[in-house]
Design an enzyme around this catalytic site. Structure first.
Site, mmCIF file in Angstrom:
data_model
loop_
_atom_site.group_PDB
_atom_site.id
_atom_site.type_symbol
_atom_site.label_atom_id
_atom_site.label_comp_id
_atom_site.label_asym_id
_atom_site.label_seq_id
_atom_site.Cartn_x
_atom_site.Cartn_y
_atom_site.Cartn_z
ATOM 1 N N ARG A 99 0.474 -1.485 -0.278
ATOM 2 C CA ARG A 99 -0.192 0.065 0.070
ATOM 3 C C ARG A 99 0.788 1.107 -0.177
ATOM 4 O O ARG A 99 0.578 1.885 -0.492
ATOM 5 C CB ARG A 99 -1.444 0.073 1.158
ATOM 6 C CG ARG A 99 -2.006 1.405 1.390
ATOM 7 C CD ARG A 99 -2.639 1.488 0.481
ATOM 8 N NE ARG A 99 -2.906 0.909 -1.202
ATOM 9 C CZ ARG A 99 -2.927 0.779 -1.683
ATOM 10 N NH1 ARG A 99 -3.446 2.281 -2.322
ATOM 11 N NH2 ARG A 99 -4.251 -0.016 -2.082
ATOM 12 N N LYS A 134 2.216 24.556 -2.338
ATOM 13 C CA LYS A 134 0.480 24.065 -1.736
ATOM 14 C C LYS A 134 0.914 22.321 -2.322
ATOM 15 O O LYS A 134 0.299 22.357 -3.101
ATOM 16 C CB LYS A 134 -0.232 24.613 -2.104
ATOM 17 C CG LYS A 134 -0.548 26.311 -2.183
ATOM 18 C CD LYS A 134 -1.993 26.619 -2.969
ATOM 19 C CE LYS A 134 -2.258 28.179 -2.734
ATOM 20 N NZ LYS A 134 -3.054 28.888 -3.723
ATOM 21 N N LYS A 166 3.915 39.415 -0.156
ATOM 22 C CA LYS A 166 2.740 38.545 -1.514
ATOM 23 C C LYS A 166 2.113 40.028 -0.052
ATOM 24 O O LYS A 166 2.403 40.599 0.298
ATOM 25 C CB LYS A 166 2.111 37.136 -0.818
ATOM 26 C CG LYS A 166 2.735 36.152 -1.405
ATOM 27 C CD LYS A 166 2.553 34.998 -0.791
ATOM 28 C CE LYS A 166 1.256 34.868 -1.863
ATOM 29 N NZ LYS A 166 1.293 33.942 -2.614
ATOM 30 N N GLU A 196 4.046 40.337 -5.924
ATOM 31 C CA GLU A 196 2.778 40.185 -5.750
ATOM 32 C C GLU A 196 1.841 41.036 -6.250
ATOM 33 O O GLU A 196 1.791 41.688 -4.539
ATOM 34 C CB GLU A 196 1.922 38.950 -5.148
ATOM 35 C CG GLU A 196 0.468 38.733 -5.182
ATOM 36 C CD GLU A 196 0.002 37.968 -3.941
ATOM 37 O OE1 GLU A 196 -0.792 36.552 -4.134
ATOM 38 O OE2 GLU A 196 0.343 38.411 -3.095
ATOM 39 N N ASP A 217 -2.031 38.622 -9.643
ATOM 40 C CA ASP A 217 -2.402 37.224 -9.285
ATOM 41 C C ASP A 217 -4.263 37.691 -9.348
ATOM 42 O O ASP A 217 -4.354 38.578 -8.554
ATOM 43 C CB ASP A 217 -2.779 37.911 -7.241
ATOM 44 C CG ASP A 217 -3.028 37.120 -6.499
ATOM 45 O OD1 ASP A 217 -2.908 35.944 -6.856
ATOM 46 O OD2 ASP A 217 -3.713 37.429 -5.660
#
Length: 280
Positions: A99, A134, A166, A196, A217
């Site tokens: 697995r 992410k 950001k 950003e 963005d």
């Protein structure tokens, strides 16, 4: 695998510890210790394969005597029904690693397949498809590798890889200008500075401050095209913000250099691969 070194072993051992716990109780209570198994990895759907060496390493960490033979390699396009690899060894050991090996190979193949689809959409343009941070916690190294296998490029690997100012950094620093100025004064000269922006006012401020990369963005195509014209080669341009749901060909046609897609890793569907074996 040399590519991952100790990081790969750490990922696999953590996964095995999570899955096996204090022991594979089903296997230990039902399978004779001397039983030998021979199994085949088979593609149950088409896609781009990734993680063959990872699956092999799972078994080698359990028992170095397990024999793993690969018929396909990372980056190969596989079709439904094709045999990917075979594994032979003590049935108890193969079952224990089954697995974990499948989970990693299926997820990596899903990422490579999703990336390849995105890359195909921007063929004939100058835009490159890249990933983000992410990623699944603990799996970043193999997930970003899978993006590369699928034909994409990697954004920064971690927070030390580059300066990305950001929205929250801008608020905390006071302004784009203040943030860029401070970064120039305190960061190594080898690091590029990305900012950003969400508006043309922010774009012009970032350019005036000397940003190396401009992240556009959540802009629509009309605004992105205008933004690229304003930049006019003075910085690298990156389209970002829910790009996994956008028409990538249209985004690329705006003239951006990069399209970053968090969905390559944060919500990808695993490619369906099975391991079936017979006892020898």
């Amino acid at each position: 695998m040399y590519l991952y070194g100790n990081m790969l072993d750490s990922i696999i051992l953590n996964a095995l510890n999570e899955d096996v716990g204090t022991g594979d109780i089903t296997t230990e209570t039902t399978i004779p210790a001397d039983r030998i198994a021979h199994g085949l990895y088979k593609a149950k759907e088409s896609g781009v394969l990734c993680g063959v060496g990872v699956a092999e390493r799972v078994f080698k960490l359990i028992n170095p005597d397990i024999v793993f033979t690969a018929y396909k390699q990372d980056g190969d396009r596989i079709e439904k029904g094709e045999i990917i690899a075979e594994v032979s060894g003590k049935a108890t050991d193969v079952l224990t690693g089954e697995r974990t090996g499948l989970n990693l190979m299926q997820r990596m193949s899903g990422i490579a397949t999703r990336t390849a689809e995105a890359v195909k959409q921007v063929e004939g343009t100058n835009a490159k498809i890249c990933d983000t941070r992410k990623t699944t916690p603990g799996l970043r190294v193999i997930e970003k590798y899978a993006v590369k296998v699928g034909g994409g490029t990697n954004h920064r690997f971690n927070l030390a890889d580059g300066i990305l100012i950001k929205d929250n950094h801008i608020v905390a620093a006071g302004s784009i200008t203040a943030a860029v100025k401070s970064a120039r004064a305190n960061a190594p000269h080898t690091l590029k500075i990305e900012v950003e922006v969400e508006t043309f006012e922010q774009l012009n401020e970032a350019l005036e401050a000397g940003a190396d990369i401009i992240m556009l963005d959540n802009m629509n195509c009309e605004d992105m095209t205008k933004a690229v014209g304003i930049v006019n080669g003075r910085a690298i341009t990156e389209a970002s913000g829910n790009m996994g749901d956008r028409n990538l060909a249209e985004v690329a046609a705006c003239g951006v250099d990069l399209i970053s897609i968090g969905a390559l890793t944060h919500s990808v569907r695993a490619l369906d691969i099975s391991l079936k074996f017979t006892i020898q």
